[in-house]
Design an enzyme around this catalytic site. Structure first.
Site, PDB file in Angstrom:
ATOM      1  N   VAL A 135     -11.745   3.327   1.569  1.00 36.50           N
ATOM      2  CA  VAL A 135     -11.183   3.987   0.480  1.00 36.50           C
ATOM      3  C   VAL A 135     -10.223   3.342  -0.322  1.00 36.50           C
ATOM      4  CG1 VAL A 135     -11.689   6.252   1.331  1.00 36.50           C
ATOM      5  CG2 VAL A 135      -9.431   5.133   1.673  1.00 36.50           C
TER       6      VAL A 135
ATOM      7  N   ASP B 268      -5.726   2.419  10.410  1.00 37.00           N
ATOM      8  CA  ASP B 268      -7.414   1.948  10.635  1.00 37.00           C
ATOM      9  C   ASP B 268      -7.408   1.892  12.125  1.00 37.00           C
ATOM     10  OD1 ASP B 268     -10.176   1.532  10.878  1.00 37.00           O
ATOM     11  OD2 ASP B 268     -10.050  -0.180   9.759  1.00 37.00           O
TER      12      ASP B 268
ATOM     13  N   GLY C  54       0.602  -1.313  -0.061  1.00 35.83           N
ATOM     14  CA  GLY C  54       0.170  -0.035   0.065  1.00 35.83           C
ATOM     15  C   GLY C  54       0.816   1.261  -0.113  1.00 35.83           C
TER      16      GLY C  54
HETATM   17  P1  5GP Z   1      -5.056  -1.553  10.908  1.00 43.36           P
HETATM   18  O1  5GP Z   1      -4.193  -2.540  11.551  1.00 43.36           O
HETATM   19  O2  5GP Z   1      -4.579   0.029  11.179  1.00 43.36           O
HETATM   20  O3  5GP Z   1      -6.435  -1.651  11.357  1.00 43.36           O
HETATM   21  O4  5GP Z   1      -4.947  -1.873   9.459  1.00 43.36           O
HETATM   22  C1  5GP Z   1      -4.335  -1.160   8.715  1.00 43.36           C
HETATM   23  C2  5GP Z   1      -4.570  -1.794   7.329  1.00 43.36           C
HETATM   24  O5  5GP Z   1      -5.774  -2.032   6.937  1.00 43.36           O
HETATM   25  C3  5GP Z   1      -3.895  -0.888   6.208  1.00 43.36           C
HETATM   26  O6  5GP Z   1      -2.562  -1.064   5.976  1.00 43.36           O
HETATM   27  C4  5GP Z   1      -4.731  -1.341   4.867  1.00 43.36           C
HETATM   28  O7  5GP Z   1      -4.051  -2.423   4.344  1.00 43.36           O
HETATM   29  C5  5GP Z   1      -5.971  -1.753   5.414  1.00 43.36           C
HETATM   30  N1  5GP Z   1      -7.043  -0.934   5.346  1.00 43.36           N
HETATM   31  C6  5GP Z   1      -7.574   0.007   6.472  1.00 43.36           C
HETATM   32  N2  5GP Z   1      -8.467   0.826   5.988  1.00 43.36           N
HETATM   33  C7  5GP Z   1      -8.426   0.852   4.501  1.00 43.36           C
HETATM   34  C8  5GP Z   1      -9.343   1.280   3.488  1.00 43.36           C
HETATM   35  O8  5GP Z   1      -9.953   2.156   3.855  1.00 43.36           O
HETATM   36  N3  5GP Z   1      -9.035   1.124   2.274  1.00 43.36           N
HETATM   37  C9  5GP Z   1      -8.172   0.102   2.072  1.00 43.36           C
HETATM   38  N4  5GP Z   1      -8.022  -0.132   0.800  1.00 43.36           N
HETATM   39  N5  5GP Z   1      -7.215  -0.684   2.928  1.00 43.36           N
HETATM   40  C10 5GP Z   1      -7.869  -0.444   4.183  1.00 43.36           C
END
Ligand code: 5GP
Ligand code: MG
Ligand code: MG
Length: 184
Positions: free
Chosen positions: A157, A107, A48
């Site tokens: 997104v 996230d 990403g």
């Molecule tokens: P976290 O551990 O912070 O919950 O997850 C982060 C990961 O979830 C990001 O690196 C991404 O791969 C995925 N992710 C979280 N929100 C989004 C979003 O709105 N769109 C996309 N495409 N991936 C997301």
């Protein structure tokens, strides 16, 4: 690819390519000022962060090198479990280095919390985080994020490196998907 190339796939645009580029330049100047005279080891989280890394480091004037990690969250479902598996580790030794983790989006913050903890155990001089996007939920996570591109609402997104089913990473704008894309 821009939203206007396949407008039917998207619901609404959060940031245009131009807005993203302009914000990247602002963050790059901030990083340059903060790291004046130091050499940064930028650690990108695959896949990403590829676009953010490419644009951010080219907008910077600091000396830098780059390395990459690939991680995957364990567990089914759309929420990450916080248990992270390293699929590809760094190739460089980070002992004594100034690390800047470059991430696409935060996230829950669980993935990055794990990553920071893991890298900290390798004895770098410092670790900071640059995340292009951050969702409100991340605020409740005890993660000190020094550089944020944009705080965004709690919606899924795509674009600027962010995928849905591995698609749309090459979208230069950042947008939400039309419902039919999820259904197909
Ligand atoms: P976290 O551990 O912070 O919950 O997850 C982060 C990961 O979830 C990001 O690196 C991404 O791969 C995925 N992710 C979280 N929100 C989004 C979003 O709105 N769109 C996309 N495409 N991936 C997301
Ligand atoms: Mg990521
Ligand atoms: Mg993804």
């Amino acid at each position: 690819m821009r939203v206007s190339d396949i407008p039917g796939d998207f619901d609404h645009v959060l940031y245009t390519e131009e807005q993203v580029a302009s914000r990247i330049r602002e963050v790059a100047s901030q990083i340059d000022a903060d790291y004046a005279g130091r050499e940064i080891l930028m650690v990108g989280v695959l896949n990403g962060a590829v676009m953010t890394m490419a644009d951010l480091c080219r907008a910077m004037t600091s000396h830098m090198s780059m390395d990459w990690m690939a991680v995957s969250s364990y567990g089914a479902g759309t929420k990450s479990s916080g248990v992270v598996r390293i699929l590809k580790d760094l190739t460089k030794d980070i002992d004594g280095r100034d690390i800047l983790i470059v991430e696409d989006i935060i996230d829950t913050g669980l993935t990055l919390s794990y990553l920071v903890q893991n890298l900290r155990s390798r004895n770098p001089n410092s670790i900071e985080i640059m995340a292009m996007f951050r969702k409100p939920e991340a605020v409740t996570c005890p993660l000190d994020v020094k550089y944020v591109g944009f705080d965004i609402p709690n919606e899924f997104v795509v674009g600027y490196g962010l995928d849905y089913a591995d698609r749309y990473r090459n979208l230069t704008d950042v947008a939400t998907l039309a419902p039919h894309v999820y259904q197909s």
